[in-house]
Write a protein that holds these residues in place. Structure first.
Motif, PDB file in Angstrom:
ATOM      1  N   MET A  25      40.386   3.310  25.955  1.00 27.35           N
ATOM      2  CA  MET A  25      38.890   3.341  26.138  1.00 27.35           C
ATOM      3  C   MET A  25      38.351   4.498  26.017  1.00 27.35           C
ATOM      4  N   ALA A  26      37.296   4.679  25.310  1.00 30.91           N
ATOM      5  CA  ALA A  26      36.549   5.895  25.177  1.00 30.91           C
ATOM      6  C   ALA A  26      35.583   5.986  26.304  1.00 30.91           C
ATOM      7  N   HIS A  27      35.188   7.413  26.790  1.00 28.36           N
ATOM      8  CA  HIS A  27      34.177   7.593  27.764  1.00 28.36           C
ATOM      9  C   HIS A  27      33.133   8.288  27.199  1.00 28.36           C
ATOM     10  N   THR A  28      31.965   7.920  27.615  1.00 28.83           N
ATOM     11  CA  THR A  28      30.879   8.647  27.499  1.00 28.83           C
ATOM     12  C   THR A  28      30.593   9.757  28.280  1.00 28.83           C
ATOM     13  N   PRO A  29      30.519  10.939  27.700  1.00 28.62           N
ATOM     14  CA  PRO A  29      30.337  12.183  28.579  1.00 28.62           C
ATOM     15  C   PRO A  29      29.094  12.059  29.596  1.00 28.62           C
ATOM     16  N   ALA A  30      29.147  12.688  30.787  1.00 27.05           N
ATOM     17  CA  ALA A  30      28.178  12.755  31.765  1.00 27.05           C
ATOM     18  C   ALA A  30      26.867  13.460  31.216  1.00 27.05           C
ATOM     19  N   ALA A  31      25.905  12.730  31.445  1.00 27.82           N
ATOM     20  CA  ALA A  31      24.651  13.540  31.296  1.00 27.82           C
ATOM     21  C   ALA A  31      24.109  14.881  32.175  1.00 27.82           C
ATOM     22  N   ALA A  32      23.481  15.791  31.864  1.00 25.71           N
ATOM     23  CA  ALA A  32      23.202  16.878  32.488  1.00 25.71           C
ATOM     24  C   ALA A  32      22.460  16.504  33.801  1.00 25.71           C
ATOM     25  N   ALA A  33      22.872  17.220  34.944  1.00 28.17           N
ATOM     26  CA  ALA A  33      22.164  16.659  35.892  1.00 28.17           C
ATOM     27  C   ALA A  33      20.546  17.043  35.928  1.00 28.17           C
ATOM     28  N   ASP A  34      19.769  16.099  36.430  1.00 25.95           N
ATOM     29  CA  ASP A  34      18.305  16.240  36.572  1.00 25.95           C
ATOM     30  C   ASP A  34      17.451  16.676  37.951  1.00 25.95           C
ATOM     31  N   PHE A  35      18.561  17.353  38.674  1.00 24.33           N
ATOM     32  CA  PHE A  35      18.108  18.157  39.958  1.00 24.33           C
ATOM     33  C   PHE A  35      18.587  19.401  40.252  1.00 24.33           C
ATOM     34  N   GLN A  36      17.972  20.139  41.216  1.00 20.32           N
ATOM     35  CA  GLN A  36      18.492  21.287  41.430  1.00 20.32           C
ATOM     36  C   GLN A  36      19.696  21.409  42.581  1.00 20.32           C
ATOM     37  N   ASP A  37      20.314  22.391  42.615  1.00 19.71           N
ATOM     38  CA  ASP A  37      21.453  22.257  43.545  1.00 19.71           C
ATOM     39  C   ASP A  37      21.160  22.044  45.021  1.00 19.71           C
ATOM     40  N   ARG A  38      20.070  22.722  45.306  1.00 16.34           N
ATOM     41  CA  ARG A  38      19.642  22.621  46.771  1.00 16.34           C
ATOM     42  C   ARG A  38      19.066  20.950  47.203  1.00 16.34           C
ATOM     43  N   TYR A  39      18.617  20.556  46.152  1.00 17.24           N
ATOM     44  CA  TYR A  39      18.289  18.966  46.286  1.00 17.24           C
ATOM     45  C   TYR A  39      19.350  18.134  46.438  1.00 17.24           C
ATOM     46  N   PHE A  40      20.419  18.446  45.599  1.00 20.68           N
ATOM     47  CA  PHE A  40      21.694  17.633  45.548  1.00 20.68           C
ATOM     48  C   PHE A  40      22.582  17.901  46.769  1.00 20.68           C
ATOM     49  N   ARG A  41      22.617  19.142  47.307  1.00 22.78           N
ATOM     50  CA  ARG A  41      23.142  19.332  48.657  1.00 22.78           C
ATOM     51  C   ARG A  41      22.709  18.268  49.870  1.00 22.78           C
ATOM     52  N   SER A  42      21.248  18.583  49.584  1.00 25.31           N
ATOM     53  CA  SER A  42      20.385  17.713  50.780  1.00 25.31           C
ATOM     54  C   SER A  42      20.560  16.247  50.646  1.00 25.31           C
ATOM     55  N   ALA A  43      20.593  15.538  49.499  1.00 22.37           N
ATOM     56  CA  ALA A  43      21.078  14.261  49.349  1.00 22.37           C
ATOM     57  C   ALA A  43      22.318  13.996  49.728  1.00 22.37           C
ATOM     58  N   LEU A  44      23.492  14.992  49.447  1.00 21.43           N
ATOM     59  CA  LEU A  44      24.789  14.687  49.973  1.00 21.43           C
ATOM     60  C   LEU A  44      24.816  14.628  51.504  1.00 21.43           C
ATOM     61  N   GLY A  45      23.852  15.599  52.234  1.00 24.93           N
ATOM     62  CA  GLY A  45      23.720  15.675  53.805  1.00 24.93           C
ATOM     63  C   GLY A  45      23.278  14.505  54.283  1.00 24.93           C
TER      64      GLY A  45
END
Length: 177
Positions: free
Chosen positions: A1-21
């Protein structure tokens, strides 16, 4: 099965860290001895999870920039200590400073296979693990350990949430399984 590559993130590292928090996690301290110098190594980790019951496997992650990463890659064994709500100062202590500062004045012992561990009766649980696998994933290494020995006691866990230790439960969980 072929996999579609992931799209580039549309958020900043700090925002991602806060979301994970937003996801609360338990807090652990990993201890071992440097495989060559036998100097105690220890660090606070909140990226701990069970993987399998048969065989008994757990995982944790360590950033590639950690000074002790190469030592942990070469280790045979380590001990994962699950911290209780009363150990917030210990969690902070093992999150910064030199390894010598982290261990200064603490009682140390040995797990059944001889792995260095904290002798702190406040720990909610501990797991002596054989360092069986590691996988690079982004800017971290995933360590998979096969649990050889473990111990637990019914203590409320230390919880990390939103960048701090702010949601530590005050009572025991409803399920005692």
């Amino acid at each position: 099965m072929a996999h579609t590559p992931a799209a580039a993130a549309d958020f900043q590292d700090r925002y991602f860290r806060s979301a994970l928090g937003r996801f609360p996690t338990g807090v652990t301290i990993i201890t071992a001895e440097h495989p060559e110098t036998h100097v105690p190594l220890g660090l606070t980790i909140s990226s701990f999870s069970s993987v399998s019951l048969d065989p008994p496997l757990v995982l944790w992650t360590l950033t590639h920039s950690a000074a002790s990463r190469l030592a942990f890659l070469a280790l045979d064994r380590y001990v994962i200590h699950v911290l209780s709500a009363s150990q917030v100062n210990l969690a902070r202590r093992f999150a910064r400073g030199s390894h010598a500062e982290r261990f200064a004045g603490l009682a140390l012992g040995r797990a059944p296979n001889g792995t260095l561990m904290l002798e702190d009766p406040r720990c909610a649980a501990w797991f002596e693990c054989c360092n069986t696998q590691h996988h690079d994933a982004g800017d971290h290494t995933i360590f998979v350990g096969q649990v050889e020995h473990c111990h637990y006691q019914p203590k409320a866990p230390l919880i990390y949430h939103a960048g701090d230790f702010d949601l530590t439960p005050a009572s025991e969980p409803l399920s005692r399984n």
